[in-house]
Design a protein around this motif. Structure first.
Motif, PDB file in Angstrom:
ATOM      1  N   THR A 180      13.950  13.900  -0.014  1.00  0.00           N
ATOM      2  CA  THR A 180      13.934  12.464   0.304  1.00  0.00           C
ATOM      3  C   THR A 180      12.993  12.214   1.472  1.00  0.00           C
ATOM      4  OG1 THR A 180      15.844  12.801   1.749  1.00  0.00           O
ATOM      5  CG2 THR A 180      16.259  11.733  -0.360  1.00  0.00           C
ATOM      6  N   ASP A 181      12.372  11.048   1.441  1.00  0.00           N
ATOM      7  CA  ASP A 181      11.702  10.524   2.630  1.00  0.00           C
ATOM      8  C   ASP A 181      11.842   9.009   2.561  1.00  0.00           C
ATOM      9  OD1 ASP A 181       9.543   9.542   1.026  1.00  0.00           O
ATOM     10  OD2 ASP A 181       8.589  11.497   1.118  1.00  0.00           O
ATOM     11  N   THR A 182      11.168   8.282   3.441  1.00  0.00           N
ATOM     12  CA  THR A 182      11.411   6.840   3.478  1.00  0.00           C
ATOM     13  C   THR A 182      10.955   6.147   2.200  1.00  0.00           C
ATOM     14  OG1 THR A 182       9.341   6.612   4.615  1.00  0.00           O
ATOM     15  CG2 THR A 182      11.314   6.515   5.982  1.00  0.00           C
ATOM     16  N   ARG A 183      10.026   6.744   1.485  1.00  0.00           N
ATOM     17  CA  ARG A 183       9.440   6.099   0.308  1.00  0.00           C
ATOM     18  C   ARG A 183       9.875   6.697  -1.016  1.00  0.00           C
ATOM     19  NH1 ARG A 183       7.199   1.148   0.413  1.00  0.00           N
ATOM     20  NH2 ARG A 183       6.768   0.761   2.587  1.00  0.00           N
ATOM     21  N   ALA A 184      10.512   7.863  -0.994  1.00  0.00           N
ATOM     22  CA  ALA A 184      10.800   8.523  -2.273  1.00  0.00           C
ATOM     23  C   ALA A 184      12.091   9.317  -2.227  1.00  0.00           C
ATOM     24  CB  ALA A 184       9.638   9.451  -2.643  1.00  0.00           C
ATOM     25  N   LEU A 185      12.782   9.290  -3.360  1.00  0.00           N
ATOM     26  CA  LEU A 185      13.880  10.228  -3.626  1.00  0.00           C
ATOM     27  C   LEU A 185      13.377  11.014  -4.829  1.00  0.00           C
ATOM     28  CD1 LEU A 185      16.822  11.313  -3.568  1.00  0.00           C
ATOM     29  CD2 LEU A 185      17.452   9.344  -4.975  1.00  0.00           C
ATOM     30  N   TYR A 234       0.821  -1.223   0.000  1.00  0.00           N
ATOM     31  CA  TYR A 234       0.000   0.000   0.000  1.00  0.00           C
ATOM     32  C   TYR A 234       0.850   1.268   0.000  1.00  0.00           C
ATOM     33  CZ  TYR A 234      -4.029  -2.835   1.454  1.00  0.00           C
ATOM     34  OH  TYR A 234      -5.038  -3.748   1.525  1.00  0.00           O
ATOM     35  N   GLU A 235       1.864   1.256   0.867  1.00  0.00           N
ATOM     36  CA  GLU A 235       2.629   2.506   1.022  1.00  0.00           C
ATOM     37  C   GLU A 235       3.374   2.867  -0.245  1.00  0.00           C
ATOM     38  OE1 GLU A 235       5.075   2.997   4.493  1.00  0.00           O
ATOM     39  OE2 GLU A 235       3.630   1.837   5.659  1.00  0.00           O
ATOM     40  N   ALA A 236       3.958   1.870  -0.905  1.00  0.00           N
ATOM     41  CA  ALA A 236       4.684   2.161  -2.147  1.00  0.00           C
ATOM     42  C   ALA A 236       3.701   2.650  -3.209  1.00  0.00           C
ATOM     43  CB  ALA A 236       5.419   0.910  -2.634  1.00  0.00           C
ATOM     44  N   GLN A 270      -5.723   8.614  -2.645  1.00  0.00           N
ATOM     45  CA  GLN A 270      -6.687   8.464  -1.549  1.00  0.00           C
ATOM     46  C   GLN A 270      -7.313   7.066  -1.561  1.00  0.00           C
ATOM     47  OE1 GLN A 270     -10.825  10.149   0.209  1.00  0.00           O
ATOM     48  NE2 GLN A 270      -9.938  11.469  -1.309  1.00  0.00           N
ATOM     49  N   ALA A 271      -7.450   6.505  -2.766  1.00  0.00           N
ATOM     50  CA  ALA A 271      -8.012   5.150  -2.878  1.00  0.00           C
ATOM     51  C   ALA A 271      -7.099   4.152  -2.168  1.00  0.00           C
ATOM     52  CB  ALA A 271      -8.159   4.756  -4.351  1.00  0.00           C
ATOM     53  N   VAL A 272      -5.805   4.315  -2.365  1.00  0.00           N
ATOM     54  CA  VAL A 272      -4.857   3.363  -1.786  1.00  0.00           C
ATOM     55  C   VAL A 272      -4.808   3.536  -0.261  1.00  0.00           C
ATOM     56  CG1 VAL A 272      -2.501   2.500  -1.895  1.00  0.00           C
ATOM     57  CG2 VAL A 272      -3.540   3.520  -3.936  1.00  0.00           C
ATOM     58  N   VAL A 294      14.604   0.781  -5.126  1.00  0.00           N
ATOM     59  CA  VAL A 294      13.657   1.517  -5.971  1.00  0.00           C
ATOM     60  C   VAL A 294      12.842   0.526  -6.800  1.00  0.00           C
ATOM     61  CG1 VAL A 294      13.472   3.178  -7.855  1.00  0.00           C
ATOM     62  CG2 VAL A 294      15.169   3.536  -6.055  1.00  0.00           C
ATOM     63  N   ASP A 295      11.524   0.604  -6.689  1.00  0.00           N
ATOM     64  CA  ASP A 295      10.636  -0.264  -7.465  1.00  0.00           C
ATOM     65  C   ASP A 295      10.138   0.417  -8.727  1.00  0.00           C
ATOM     66  OD1 ASP A 295      10.589  -2.365  -5.585  1.00  0.00           O
ATOM     67  OD2 ASP A 295       9.129  -1.260  -4.370  1.00  0.00           O
ATOM     68  N   ALA A 296      10.002   1.733  -8.679  1.00  0.00           N
ATOM     69  CA  ALA A 296       9.361   2.419  -9.811  1.00  0.00           C
ATOM     70  C   ALA A 296       9.777   3.888  -9.857  1.00  0.00           C
ATOM     71  CB  ALA A 296       7.841   2.321  -9.675  1.00  0.00           C
ATOM     72  N   ILE A 297       9.623   4.462 -11.064  1.00  0.00           N
ATOM     73  CA  ILE A 297       9.858   5.894 -11.260  1.00  0.00           C
ATOM     74  C   ILE A 297       8.523   6.514 -11.662  1.00  0.00           C
ATOM     75  CG2 ILE A 297      11.227   7.638 -12.484  1.00  0.00           C
ATOM     76  CD1 ILE A 297      12.996   5.550 -11.074  1.00  0.00           C
ATOM     77  N   ALA A 298       8.153   7.597 -10.989  1.00  0.00           N
ATOM     78  CA  ALA A 298       6.901   8.285 -11.334  1.00  0.00           C
ATOM     79  C   ALA A 298       7.199   9.753 -11.562  1.00  0.00           C
ATOM     80  CB  ALA A 298       5.889   8.132 -10.204  1.00  0.00           C
ATOM     81  N   SER A 299       6.327  10.420 -12.312  1.00  0.00           N
ATOM     82  CA  SER A 299       6.578  11.843 -12.531  1.00  0.00           C
ATOM     83  C   SER A 299       5.278  12.622 -12.643  1.00  0.00           C
ATOM     84  CB  SER A 299       7.415  12.050 -13.786  1.00  0.00           C
ATOM     85  OG  SER A 299       6.649  11.745 -14.927  1.00  0.00           O
ATOM     86  N   ASP A 300       5.403  13.902 -12.384  1.00  0.00           N
ATOM     87  CA  ASP A 300       4.278  14.830 -12.503  1.00  0.00           C
ATOM     88  C   ASP A 300       4.797  16.033 -13.269  1.00  0.00           C
ATOM     89  OD1 ASP A 300       2.410  16.887 -12.116  1.00  0.00           O
ATOM     90  OD2 ASP A 300       1.730  16.009 -10.229  1.00  0.00           O
ATOM     91  N   ALA A 301       4.216  16.271 -14.439  1.00  0.00           N
ATOM     92  CA  ALA A 301       4.749  17.300 -15.344  1.00  0.00           C
ATOM     93  C   ALA A 301       4.118  18.667 -15.116  1.00  0.00           C
ATOM     94  CB  ALA A 301       4.500  16.869 -16.779  1.00  0.00           C
ATOM     95  N   SER A 302       3.321  18.812 -14.079  1.00  0.00           N
ATOM     96  CA  SER A 302       2.527  20.043 -13.961  1.00  0.00           C
ATOM     97  C   SER A 302       2.780  20.753 -12.640  1.00  0.00           C
ATOM     98  CB  SER A 302       1.052  19.687 -14.066  1.00  0.00           C
ATOM     99  OG  SER A 302       0.668  18.961 -12.912  1.00  0.00           O
ATOM    100  N   ILE A 303       4.041  20.845 -12.269  1.00  0.00           N
ATOM    101  CA  ILE A 303       4.359  21.379 -10.939  1.00  0.00           C
ATOM    102  C   ILE A 303       4.616  22.893 -10.982  1.00  0.00           C
ATOM    103  CG2 ILE A 303       6.096  21.312  -9.089  1.00  0.00           C
ATOM    104  CD1 ILE A 303       4.320  18.818  -9.125  1.00  0.00           C
ATOM    105  N   THR A 304       4.016  23.596 -10.044  1.00  0.00           N
ATOM    106  CA  THR A 304       4.361  24.997  -9.785  1.00  0.00           C
ATOM    107  C   THR A 304       4.972  25.047  -8.390  1.00  0.00           C
ATOM    108  OG1 THR A 304       2.482  25.765 -11.092  1.00  0.00           O
ATOM    109  CG2 THR A 304       3.466  27.356  -9.564  1.00  0.00           C
ATOM    110  N   ARG A 305       6.129  25.685  -8.287  1.00  0.00           N
ATOM    111  CA  ARG A 305       6.744  25.822  -6.956  1.00  0.00           C
ATOM    112  C   ARG A 305       6.323  27.168  -6.382  1.00  0.00           C
ATOM    113  NH1 ARG A 305      12.147  27.592  -4.977  1.00  0.00           N
ATOM    114  NH2 ARG A 305      12.253  26.745  -2.873  1.00  0.00           N
ATOM    115  N   LEU A 306       5.632  27.124  -5.245  1.00  0.00           N
ATOM    116  CA  LEU A 306       5.226  28.347  -4.556  1.00  0.00           C
ATOM    117  C   LEU A 306       6.230  28.590  -3.434  1.00  0.00           C
ATOM    118  CD1 LEU A 306       1.364  27.707  -4.305  1.00  0.00           C
ATOM    119  CD2 LEU A 306       2.610  28.997  -6.045  1.00  0.00           C
TER     120      LEU A 306
END
Ligand code: ADP
Ligand code: ASP
Ligand code: MG
Length: 414
Positions: free
Chosen positions: A380-385, A204-206, A221-223, A258-270
């Motif tokens: 970094t956190d326990t689940r992601a770099l 679940y966490e991954a 939220q589903a997970v 590392v099990d997987a690579i994910a990305s989000d192409a729509s980031i705005t840094r505030l």
């Protein structure tokens, strides 16, 4: 695990079909046939998304009229997408000679909090669904929507039909099957990384970390809800001929890596910078106000604050930006500067025990450097770099990280 509401000794199943699975009437007919087939052996509750790209089109229309659109009216508008598809699917099932009825989230007793655009399910009162199932109906539920305690129509955030499915499965004690145009969860988006491999089982966490990092194959939220309620999720391809799947459940036997690579192409840094001397009380209220914006990787300290806003995962991103501007104005003379930096992407390496793998950041950074990707920020956190990069360099970063961290040891599973 929930008490199951057996009908004639059988446990019901929740089958969820996403937008691509019901994109046109032909696909709608195929889904109807599949549901009818399944309903021969077991009571079926179906959750359905809006057809194809309907939700995007509705958002674009609202934004053309007013930017950002008022979130209450946007929710009212967006739920019409699921309302159309649920009624059409019920009609398609009836055309095959099986009784079926469509119900909105509100009619199904899906009660949420009041956050328009990213509401959270607080409670499910599935009485109407149970009545209809007992009456022999196949029930078709419009995903992605609920009703707040103030009786306002709400939506659960982009991709939220998955969450409707898990919430109903929990309330009914049913299995939860999520059908889409991919036969499970891969080590990267298979459209972008052809050598990505399917992950047969995921903790679940991954999976939650993957979803939050932008892998839209399942809603975060589903997970989270599935974990809280002990529901396994079966992610499968909509066409019965494709037999793979990924099962998301509690899985204690994990290796660090590392099990997987994910990305989000729509980031705005505030981001904002502060002059020295902000009182503790002012810092506390700034933290609370920024916290309520739901930014990723939020940081607040005496010098300033920053966080990441995803436009593709949230329909309320415009409203969140307006709210950020109002918060900065409220700081008066304490504010040195405020920024909204567009055209960024977040690229995340997801797995277990990431922080224990001391060599990982250096390996990943070398891979990015060799691919010519400029790194703006690292988290970094326990689940992601995770790396913030320019949107234009997102794909190169995903491919380089997959090749270096997963490609070498990838082997098909599941
Ligand atoms: P639906 O409309 O059925 O809800 P989505 O479009 O939300 O389907 O999710 C399926 C899509 O998720 C796939 O087409 C795929 O391109 C994308 N995707 C992104 N990351 C992954 C991943 N790690 N594994 C599988 N699919 C992924
Ligand atoms: N139709 C909504 C969306 O496009 C919800 C979903 O598909 O799950 O985000
Ligand atoms: Mg989806």
């Amino acid at each position: 695990m929930q008490a199951s509401h057996e009908v004639a000794g059988q446990v019901p199943v929740v089958m969820k079909f996403g937008g691509s699975s019901v994109a046109d009437l032909e696909r709608m007919r195929q889904v109807a046939a599949r549901v009818v087939e399944r309903a021969r052996v077991q009571p079926v509750v179906v959750v359905v998304s809006a057809m194809g790209k309907t939700t995007n089109e509705l958002v674009a229309m609202a934004r053309a009229l007013r930017e950002p659109p008022p979130t209450r009216e946007l929710d009212m508008l967006l739920t019409t997408g699921e309302r159309s598809s649920m009624a059409l699917l019920a009609i398609a099932i009836q055309a095959l000679g099986r009784p079926a009825i469509s119900l909105t989230g509100s009619q199904c007793g899906i009660i949420t909090d009041h956050q328009h655009g990213r509401a959270r399910i607080m409670e499910v009162r599935p009485f109407r669904i149970l009545d209809e199932v007992h009456a022999g109906n196949i029930v078709i539920v419009g995903g992605f929507q609920g009703v707040s305690y103030k009786r306002e129509v709400t939506t659960l955030g982009r991709g939220g039909s998955d969450t409707t499915a898990v919430a109903l499965a929990a309330a009914l004690g049913a299995d939860c099957e999520i059908y889409s145009d991919v036969d499970g969860v891969y080590s990267a988006d298979p459209r972008e990384v052809p050598e990505a491999v399917r992950l047969g089982e995921l903790d679940y966490e991954a999976m939650q970390a993957l979803a939050r990092a932008g892998a839209k194959v399942l809603h975060a939220q589903a997970v989270q809800l599935a974990e809280e309620r002990g529901i396994a999720i079966y992610a499968r391809h909509v066409s019965p001929g494709v037999r793979g799947e990924t099962v998301i459940r509690r899985n204690p036997a994990q290796r660090a890596g590392v099990d997987a690579i994910a990305s989000d192409a729509s980031i705005t840094r505030l981001a904002l910078e502060l002059r020295p001397g902000l009182s503790h009380a002012a810092l506390a209220s700034l933290s609370a106000e920024l916290g309520a914006l739901g930014l990723r990787y939020l940081r607040v300290d005496g010098d300033g604050a920053s966080g990441l806003l995803s436009r593709s995962q949230r329909t309320d991103a415009g409203a969140a930006r307006d709210r950020f501007a109002a918060i900065t104005r409220g700081l008066g003379r304490s504010l040195k500067a405020a920024f909204a930096i567009e055209d960024l992407a977040l690229v995340s390496c997801i797995g277990a025990g990431i922080e224990e793998r001391a060599e990982l950041p250096a390996t990943a950074i070398t891979a990015l450097e060799e691919a010519g990707v400029q790194i703006r920020q690292v988290f970094t956190d326990t689940r992601a770099l995770a790396f913030v990069v320019a949107s234009s360099e997102r794909l190169a970063a995903v491919q380089a990280l997959h090749r270096r961290l997963i490609g070498a040891r990838a082997h098909p599973s599941g």
